[in-house]
Structures are given as C-alpha cells and as structure tokens.
Design an enzyme around this catalytic site. Structure first.
Site, PDB file in Angstrom:
ATOM      1  N   LYS A  42       9.812  -4.866   2.358  1.00 13.97           N
ATOM      2  CA  LYS A  42      10.566  -3.655   2.698  1.00 13.97           C
ATOM      3  C   LYS A  42      11.931  -3.978   3.314  1.00 13.97           C
ATOM      4  O   LYS A  42      12.195  -5.126   3.715  1.00 13.97           O
ATOM      5  CB  LYS A  42       9.716  -2.803   3.647  1.00 13.97           C
ATOM      6  CG  LYS A  42       8.425  -2.276   2.996  1.00 13.97           C
ATOM      7  CD  LYS A  42       7.699  -1.302   3.919  1.00 13.97           C
ATOM      8  CE  LYS A  42       6.433  -0.782   3.262  1.00 13.97           C
ATOM      9  NZ  LYS A  42       5.765   0.258   4.108  1.00 13.97           N
ATOM     10  N   TYR A  54       5.953   7.194  -3.530  1.00 16.74           N
ATOM     11  CA  TYR A  54       5.159   7.653  -2.383  1.00 16.74           C
ATOM     12  C   TYR A  54       4.701   9.101  -2.534  1.00 16.74           C
ATOM     13  O   TYR A  54       4.377   9.748  -1.537  1.00 16.74           O
ATOM     14  CB  TYR A  54       5.959   7.476  -1.096  1.00 16.74           C
ATOM     15  CG  TYR A  54       5.967   6.054  -0.555  1.00 16.74           C
ATOM     16  CD1 TYR A  54       4.772   5.419  -0.213  1.00 16.74           C
ATOM     17  CD2 TYR A  54       7.152   5.364  -0.351  1.00 16.74           C
ATOM     18  CE1 TYR A  54       4.760   4.129   0.295  1.00 16.74           C
ATOM     19  CE2 TYR A  54       7.147   4.065   0.155  1.00 16.74           C
ATOM     20  CZ  TYR A  54       5.941   3.457   0.483  1.00 16.74           C
ATOM     21  OH  TYR A  54       5.930   2.183   0.993  1.00 16.74           O
ATOM     22  N   PHE A 103       5.615  12.180   7.909  1.00 12.97           N
ATOM     23  CA  PHE A 103       6.533  11.035   7.908  1.00 12.97           C
ATOM     24  C   PHE A 103       7.200  10.803   6.545  1.00 12.97           C
ATOM     25  O   PHE A 103       7.959   9.853   6.384  1.00 12.97           O
ATOM     26  CB  PHE A 103       5.806   9.761   8.364  1.00 12.97           C
ATOM     27  CG  PHE A 103       4.583   9.389   7.546  1.00 12.97           C
ATOM     28  CD1 PHE A 103       4.705   8.704   6.343  1.00 12.97           C
ATOM     29  CD2 PHE A 103       3.308   9.702   7.996  1.00 12.97           C
ATOM     30  CE1 PHE A 103       3.595   8.348   5.589  1.00 12.97           C
ATOM     31  CE2 PHE A 103       2.180   9.361   7.248  1.00 12.97           C
ATOM     32  CZ  PHE A 103       2.329   8.683   6.043  1.00 12.97           C
ATOM     33  N   ARG A 133      -4.232  -7.317   1.378  1.00 10.92           N
ATOM     34  CA  ARG A 133      -4.388  -6.419   2.527  1.00 10.92           C
ATOM     35  C   ARG A 133      -4.762  -7.200   3.781  1.00 10.92           C
ATOM     36  O   ARG A 133      -4.314  -6.895   4.887  1.00 10.92           O
ATOM     37  CB  ARG A 133      -5.404  -5.319   2.223  1.00 10.92           C
ATOM     38  CG  ARG A 133      -4.880  -4.351   1.153  1.00 10.92           C
ATOM     39  CD  ARG A 133      -5.864  -3.249   0.825  1.00 10.92           C
ATOM     40  NE  ARG A 133      -6.014  -2.295   1.913  1.00 10.92           N
ATOM     41  CZ  ARG A 133      -5.108  -1.366   2.219  1.00 10.92           C
ATOM     42  NH1 ARG A 133      -3.969  -1.288   1.540  1.00 10.92           N
ATOM     43  NH2 ARG A 133      -5.329  -0.512   3.200  1.00 10.92           N
ATOM     44  N   THR A 163      -1.593  -1.255   9.038  1.00 13.42           N
ATOM     45  CA  THR A 163      -0.333  -0.524   8.811  1.00 13.42           C
ATOM     46  C   THR A 163       0.535  -0.524  10.051  1.00 13.42           C
ATOM     47  O   THR A 163       1.744  -0.762   9.981  1.00 13.42           O
ATOM     48  CB  THR A 163      -0.644   0.941   8.406  1.00 13.42           C
ATOM     49  OG1 THR A 163      -1.472   0.925   7.244  1.00 13.42           O
ATOM     50  CG2 THR A 163       0.634   1.713   8.109  1.00 13.42           C
ATOM     51  N   ARG A 186       2.298  -8.348   9.206  1.00 12.85           N
ATOM     52  CA  ARG A 186       2.803  -7.246  10.036  1.00 12.85           C
ATOM     53  C   ARG A 186       2.798  -7.607  11.515  1.00 12.85           C
ATOM     54  O   ARG A 186       3.729  -7.242  12.246  1.00 12.85           O
ATOM     55  CB  ARG A 186       2.019  -5.970   9.742  1.00 12.85           C
ATOM     56  CG  ARG A 186       2.440  -5.359   8.390  1.00 12.85           C
ATOM     57  CD  ARG A 186       1.452  -4.338   7.920  1.00 12.85           C
ATOM     58  NE  ARG A 186       1.939  -3.556   6.784  1.00 12.85           N
ATOM     59  CZ  ARG A 186       1.137  -2.838   6.006  1.00 12.85           C
ATOM     60  NH1 ARG A 186      -0.172  -2.817   6.235  1.00 12.85           N
ATOM     61  NH2 ARG A 186       1.645  -2.147   5.002  1.00 12.85           N
ATOM     62  N   ASN A 195       7.394  -1.617   8.562  1.00 16.12           N
ATOM     63  CA  ASN A 195       6.262  -2.544   8.706  1.00 16.12           C
ATOM     64  C   ASN A 195       6.273  -3.675   7.667  1.00 16.12           C
ATOM     65  O   ASN A 195       5.238  -4.234   7.332  1.00 16.12           O
ATOM     66  CB  ASN A 195       4.933  -1.778   8.719  1.00 16.12           C
ATOM     67  CG  ASN A 195       4.635  -1.064   7.413  1.00 16.12           C
ATOM     68  OD1 ASN A 195       5.458  -1.055   6.504  1.00 16.12           O
ATOM     69  ND2 ASN A 195       3.462  -0.490   7.309  1.00 16.12           N
ATOM     70  N   HIS A 236       4.507  -3.529   1.826  1.00 18.04           N
ATOM     71  CA  HIS A 236       3.551  -2.586   1.249  1.00 18.04           C
ATOM     72  C   HIS A 236       2.614  -3.381   0.353  1.00 18.04           C
ATOM     73  O   HIS A 236       3.040  -4.336  -0.297  1.00 18.04           O
ATOM     74  CB  HIS A 236       4.257  -1.528   0.400  1.00 18.04           C
ATOM     75  CG  HIS A 236       3.318  -0.769  -0.492  1.00 18.04           C
ATOM     76  ND1 HIS A 236       2.591   0.307  -0.046  1.00 18.04           N
ATOM     77  CD2 HIS A 236       2.934  -0.974  -1.786  1.00 18.04           C
ATOM     78  CE1 HIS A 236       1.819   0.739  -1.037  1.00 18.04           C
ATOM     79  NE2 HIS A 236       2.011  -0.022  -2.096  1.00 18.04           N
ATOM     80  N   GLU A 249       0.976   1.167  -9.676  1.00 13.03           N
ATOM     81  CA  GLU A 249       2.191   0.744  -8.970  1.00 13.03           C
ATOM     82  C   GLU A 249       2.921  -0.383  -9.721  1.00 13.03           C
ATOM     83  O   GLU A 249       4.150  -0.399  -9.778  1.00 13.03           O
ATOM     84  CB  GLU A 249       1.831   0.315  -7.545  1.00 13.03           C
ATOM     85  CG  GLU A 249       1.366   1.499  -6.703  1.00 13.03           C
ATOM     86  CD  GLU A 249       0.872   1.127  -5.316  1.00 13.03           C
ATOM     87  OE1 GLU A 249       0.472   2.052  -4.580  1.00 13.03           O
ATOM     88  OE2 GLU A 249       0.879  -0.069  -4.960  1.00 13.03           O
TER      89      GLU A 249
HETATM   90  P1  CMP Z   1       2.749   1.723   3.165  1.00 11.36           P
HETATM   91  O1  CMP Z   1       1.584   0.814   2.985  1.00 11.36           O
HETATM   92  O2  CMP Z   1       3.963   1.400   2.396  1.00 11.36           O
HETATM   93  O3  CMP Z   1       2.306   3.228   2.807  1.00 11.36           O
HETATM   94  C1  CMP Z   1       2.903   4.369   3.401  1.00 11.36           C
HETATM   95  C2  CMP Z   1       3.883   4.012   4.458  1.00 11.36           C
HETATM   96  O4  CMP Z   1       4.260   5.073   5.310  1.00 11.36           O
HETATM   97  C3  CMP Z   1       3.285   2.984   5.395  1.00 11.36           C
HETATM   98  O5  CMP Z   1       3.153   1.753   4.725  1.00 11.36           O
HETATM   99  C4  CMP Z   1       4.285   3.031   6.550  1.00 11.36           C
HETATM  100  O6  CMP Z   1       5.417   2.210   6.312  1.00 11.36           O
HETATM  101  C5  CMP Z   1       4.767   4.490   6.512  1.00 11.36           C
HETATM  102  N1  CMP Z   1       4.355   5.280   7.659  1.00 11.36           N
HETATM  103  C6  CMP Z   1       5.191   5.820   8.551  1.00 11.36           C
HETATM  104  N2  CMP Z   1       4.525   6.500   9.476  1.00 11.36           N
HETATM  105  C7  CMP Z   1       3.206   6.409   9.162  1.00 11.36           C
HETATM  106  C8  CMP Z   1       2.013   6.912   9.740  1.00 11.36           C
HETATM  107  N3  CMP Z   1       2.032   7.665  10.850  1.00 11.36           N
HETATM  108  N4  CMP Z   1       0.842   6.595   9.142  1.00 11.36           N
HETATM  109  C9  CMP Z   1       0.809   5.843   8.003  1.00 11.36           C
HETATM  110  N5  CMP Z   1       1.917   5.348   7.413  1.00 11.36           N
HETATM  111  C10 CMP Z   1       3.105   5.618   7.990  1.00 11.36           C
END
Ligand code: CMP
Length: 139
Positions: A10, A50, A58, A86, A92, A103, A113, A116, A127
């Site tokens: 990212k 997304y 968010f 993962r 996350t 992370r 973070n 992905h 994807e």
């Molecule tokens: P990702 O795995 O890319 O999938 C969705 C993304 O939303 C997640 O990683 C985070 O970067 C972002 N995100 C921001 N806020 C939140 C939240 N409160 N809960 C989950 N994902 C979030």
C-alpha cells in the site's frame, strides 16, 4: 496444495521505500512473487476493488488513501498461499498484529496498514483477475 493469492503493497509502504523489505518478508514466509507491477490506482479502480466495503464508514477514507500514492500489486504463489500470506501480514489493525508480522513491523494505523491480502481462494481469483491478465503471471 500450491495455490495463489493476491497482495497489495500500500501507499504508506511504497512512500517509505519499503517495497523490497515487505517483499522479502513475503518471500521468507515461503511465498513466490509470480507477477508484480507498480501502479497508481485510479479512484474508479480503488472503488471497484473495495466495492464489498462501500457501505462501511471508512470506505471514502480508504479509497483516498489507496490512491494517495503508488501501490505494488502482486500475485503470490506457495503452499496454502492465502493462509500463509494472511499469517505473515498479521491482523488488520497493527495494534493487534503479532510480533514478526509485516503489519506489526511496518504498519502505521488500521488504514495505513502497509499490505492487503486476499481473504479466501475465491476472492484471490477475483482480485488477481482485477489487476492481471493471465499472460502477466509467470509461475
Ligand atoms: P484491507 O485488507 O486492504 O481491506 C480493507 C481495508 O480497509 C483494510 O485492509 C484497512 O486498510 C482499511 N480499514 C480502515 N479502517 C478499517 C476498519 N475500521 N476496519 C477494517 N478495515 C479498515
């Protein structure tokens, strides 16, 4: 079984020049980069990617963040690739991520973070196809 998953390095990570460091952690976890490209995502591309989150509070911030700089999209191959990826990414929210995960090591916040990764083999296939043509993937 040897399977594939989809990964994004990212903007928070590319801006800090961590593409190699993150990729090294993926490789050390037993994953092989079989496709990779650095792109500037468009707003439409990020919203489409997304779409599953579009009702979440968010969503708009997430799309803005994902287009705030370059990302590196990758296809990763390895034994049980979705789970393996993962595990090395960690939770996350970096505050919840285990020591030694990407992370925990590099992420700045739950949004910024660093990586992905697909959450299932079904989503991995969707994807991967969103960003790569079959001939761009060389195993
Ligand atoms: P990702 O795995 O890319 O999938 C969705 C993304 O939303 C997640 O990683 C985070 O970067 C972002 N995100 C921001 N806020 C939140 C939240 N409160 N809960 C989950 N994902 C979030």
């Amino acid at each position: 079984a040897v399977t594939r998953t989809f990964s994004i390095i990212k903007p928070d990570a590319t801006k800090r020049n961590l593409t190699g460091a993150v990729t090294k952690m993926l490789e050390e976890a037993g994953l092989r980069v079989v496709a990779s490209k650095r792109i500037q995502m468009t707003k439409d591309q990020a919203e489409g990617f997304y779409a599953v989150h579009k009702e979440r509070p968010f969503f708009n911030d997430l799309v803005s963040f994902m287009i705030s700089g370059p990302v590196v999209v990758q296809v990763l191959e390895g034994e049980d690739a979705v789970k393996r990826n993962r595990d090395v990414m960690g939770a996350t929210n970096p505050a919840d991520a285990a020591d030694g995960t990407i992370r925990k090591t590099y992420a700045e916040s739950i949004e910024a973070n660093s990586v992905h990764g697909s959450d299932s083999e079904e989503n991995a296939a969707i994807e991967i196809a969103y960003f790569f043509k079959p001939e761009e993937i060389v195993g």
